[in-house]
Design an enzyme around this catalytic site. Sequence first.
Site, mmCIF file in Angstrom:
data_model
loop_
_atom_site.group_PDB
_atom_site.id
_atom_site.type_symbol
_atom_site.label_atom_id
_atom_site.label_comp_id
_atom_site.label_asym_id
_atom_site.label_seq_id
_atom_site.Cartn_x
_atom_site.Cartn_y
_atom_site.Cartn_z
ATOM 1 N N ASP A 167 0.862 -1.184 0.000
ATOM 2 C CA ASP A 167 0.000 0.000 0.000
ATOM 3 C C ASP A 167 0.897 1.232 0.000
ATOM 4 O OD1 ASP A 167 -2.813 -0.376 -0.036
ATOM 5 O OD2 ASP A 167 -2.716 -1.304 1.932
ATOM 6 N N ARG A 213 -7.756 9.937 2.323
ATOM 7 C CA ARG A 213 -7.171 9.035 1.323
ATOM 8 C C ARG A 213 -7.689 9.355 -0.081
ATOM 9 N NH1 ARG A 213 -8.967 3.425 3.341
ATOM 10 N NH2 ARG A 213 -7.516 2.667 1.728
ATOM 11 N N LYS A 218 -8.376 2.267 -6.783
ATOM 12 C CA LYS A 218 -9.268 1.574 -5.865
ATOM 13 C C LYS A 218 -10.226 2.590 -5.249
ATOM 14 C CE LYS A 218 -5.990 1.903 -1.994
ATOM 15 N NZ LYS A 218 -5.076 1.167 -1.102
ATOM 16 N N HIS A 219 -11.384 2.179 -4.739
ATOM 17 C CA HIS A 219 -11.940 0.833 -4.581
ATOM 18 C C HIS A 219 -13.169 0.755 -5.474
ATOM 19 C CE1 HIS A 219 -9.905 2.067 -0.838
ATOM 20 N NE2 HIS A 219 -9.546 0.798 -0.701
ATOM 21 N N HIS A 244 -13.935 -2.551 6.923
ATOM 22 C CA HIS A 244 -13.133 -3.430 7.779
ATOM 23 C C HIS A 244 -13.995 -4.011 8.896
ATOM 24 C CE1 HIS A 244 -9.951 -0.975 5.928
ATOM 25 N NE2 HIS A 244 -9.150 -1.997 6.144
ATOM 26 N N ASP A 249 -9.986 -6.384 -2.478
ATOM 27 C CA ASP A 249 -9.508 -5.846 -1.212
ATOM 28 C C ASP A 249 -9.346 -7.034 -0.260
ATOM 29 O OD1 ASP A 249 -8.712 -4.063 0.728
ATOM 30 O OD2 ASP A 249 -10.455 -2.760 0.551
#
Length: 579
Positions: free
Chosen positions: A120, A189, A219-220, A232, A304
Site C-alpha cells: 500500500d 485518502r 481503488k476501490h 473493515h 480488497d
Amino acid sequence: MRNGGRTLVSIAAVAALGLALAPPAHAQAPPGKGRGCDVDAQLARMTDAEKVGQMVMVSTGAKPDGMPIDETRRAIQELKIGSTLTHEPENPAIAARYANQMQRWARDTRLGLPLLVSGDFEFGTTHNVREGTTPLPNAMGLGAARDPRLAREAAVITAAEARAMGFHWGYAPVADVNTNPANPIIGVRSFGERTDLVTDLVEAQVRTYNQAGLIATPKHFPGHGDTEFDSHLELPAVTYDRATLEKVHLPPFRSAIEAGADSIMTAHVVVKAIDPDLPATLSPKVLTGLLREEMGFDGLIVTDAMDMDAIDKNWGTRQATVMAVEAGADVIMSTGGFETHAEAVDALADALSDGSLSGERVNASVRRILGLKCKYKVGDHRYADPGTAEKVSGNKRFQRRALDMGLAATTLVRNDGDVLPFDPESDDRTLVAGAVQTQVFADQVAAVSDGPVETWQAATTDPTDAEIADAVKRAASADRILVATFSSKPLPAGQAKLVKALQATGKPVAALAIGLPYDLTSYPDVKAYIATYGTTARTQRIDLTMHKAAARVVFGEQPGGRLPVTIKGLYPYGHGLRY
C-alpha cells in the site's frame, strides 16, 4: 510549484528511478529466461495447483531480525502463491533483503516464477516502510495543492523508492470521490469531493506509475467515497441511483482505464444501483457486467483484503474466495495467517476440480497475472540491492520535494484578526495541545520556533472535563496556543470543548485539523484554522511531511492549499487564504 518553468518530475527523481530499476550486479537470472515471458507456453506447463496458487496474494510476516517467517516460505513453496503483500519492514535495506529472500524461495519452486511483491503506497512508500523513506501528502493534500504535476512527481518518487526496495505493485491511487463527510474509512485518502479533481489526479498518477514501472491499482471499484460504514468492520451499502454512479463515482475509474491502468482493486461495498444483494467484490454484475463488459477493462482485478469483516463475517474465506473469482476477480488478497492462505488456495483448487470454476475461467486470470509479470519485467528486476534501496529512498532531494508538496497542500482556512503567522524569532512560549500525535507535531513546531515549546496531550481522542481543565492550567504560562484536532468521522465532543476552553483563555489560538478538514464545524468560533490532511482515518498513520509543513505555515511560510472539499455552512470547495 512556485519555481517558474522548472519541471516537477525532476532530473534527480528520474535518475533515481533508473538506479532503482537497474538489477544489482550479483542478481541471478530467473530460470527459463528467454522463454519466461511466453505466457501461453508458461501456462501450458502449469499444474492446476500452480495456477490457483498464482491467483492468491498473501500478506507476510517477519521474524525479529526483519526477515520473512517460515509461514511465508511455506505459502510460496507449498501453496505456490504468485504475489505477496509485504509486512511493514523497518527500513529500505531490510525491505530489499526481505523481498530478495521471498524471491529466492520462489526461484526454488518447480517453475521458478518470480513473485509480484506489493504494498500500500497511498502517501508514498512510507505507508509500508516507516523509516528511511519519503512521506508524501495524502491524496487529499494533493487535491488541495491542485497541481497534476505534483501528483505526477509524487508517483515518480513513490515508484523510485518502491522499485529500489523490490516492490513491483502498488495499491494506489485511491480513485474514490469522497462525497460523504461522515465517511469513516476513506476521508483524506481521497483526492477530494469533486469528480473532475479526482479524475484528473488519478489519471496523472496512473500514467506516471506506468511510465515509472510500478503497477498502479486504482481503488476501490466502483467507489467507496459515499459510505457511512467502515468495510473493515461491517458491510456498507450505497443507495444512490445509476445516474449518480455514472456521473460522480465511475469517471475516475474510466479515466484510469483510458490511462492504461493494469490493475483495479474492488470495494467491499453493496452498490444497490447495480447489485442490491452482493458487494462489488463478489458481484458478477459489478466486476464482469460493469467493469469488464461495459467499461472495457481487461486488466487484472484484485480484491480488497478478504478477511475484512464486510466479507469474512458474511460469507467466510472459502465461499467468498470462489464467489470473487466467479464474479471476475483474478487475484484474491489473503491477509490472515497461513491457514487462511491455505484455505483460499484449497477453495479454488476444489472449485476447479469439481467444475464450479472452469479451466477457461482460471486460465484467463492466470494469463493476466503472468502477462503483468512479463510486461513489468519482474524476472529481469527480481532482486533488489539493499544499498541502492538505502541510497534512493528518502534522499535529500525527495525530502525537499515532499516538503514543497506539503506546503502546497497545507490550507489556511481562517485567519481572523491575523492571529497567524506566529513570529518564529520571538521568545514567546508556545503550547501545543491535542489528542493525537501531539508530540510529533510539537517536535516540528520546536524545529522552527526560537521560543520554548510545551506539549499537552489527552489520554484518548475524547478529552474529559478534568483533562481539559488541566490543559487550560498549562496554557496559563503560554503566550500562544496551537491545538491539533483529529477525526475520522464527526469530531469527538471533548476535542471541540478543548478548543473552546483554550480559546477562552484569551491567548492567541490557532486550531489545526490534522485529519479530516471538517473539524471546524464543531468549533466554528476559533479565529485561526489550518487543514493539513496529514493523518489517515482509523489507522492514524502519521504523515511527518504534513506535520512539518503545517508547523512552517504556522510560523510564516506561505500556505498553498485550497479546500478539496466543502466545510458545510462555513467554507466552499476551493477556499484557501494566503498571508
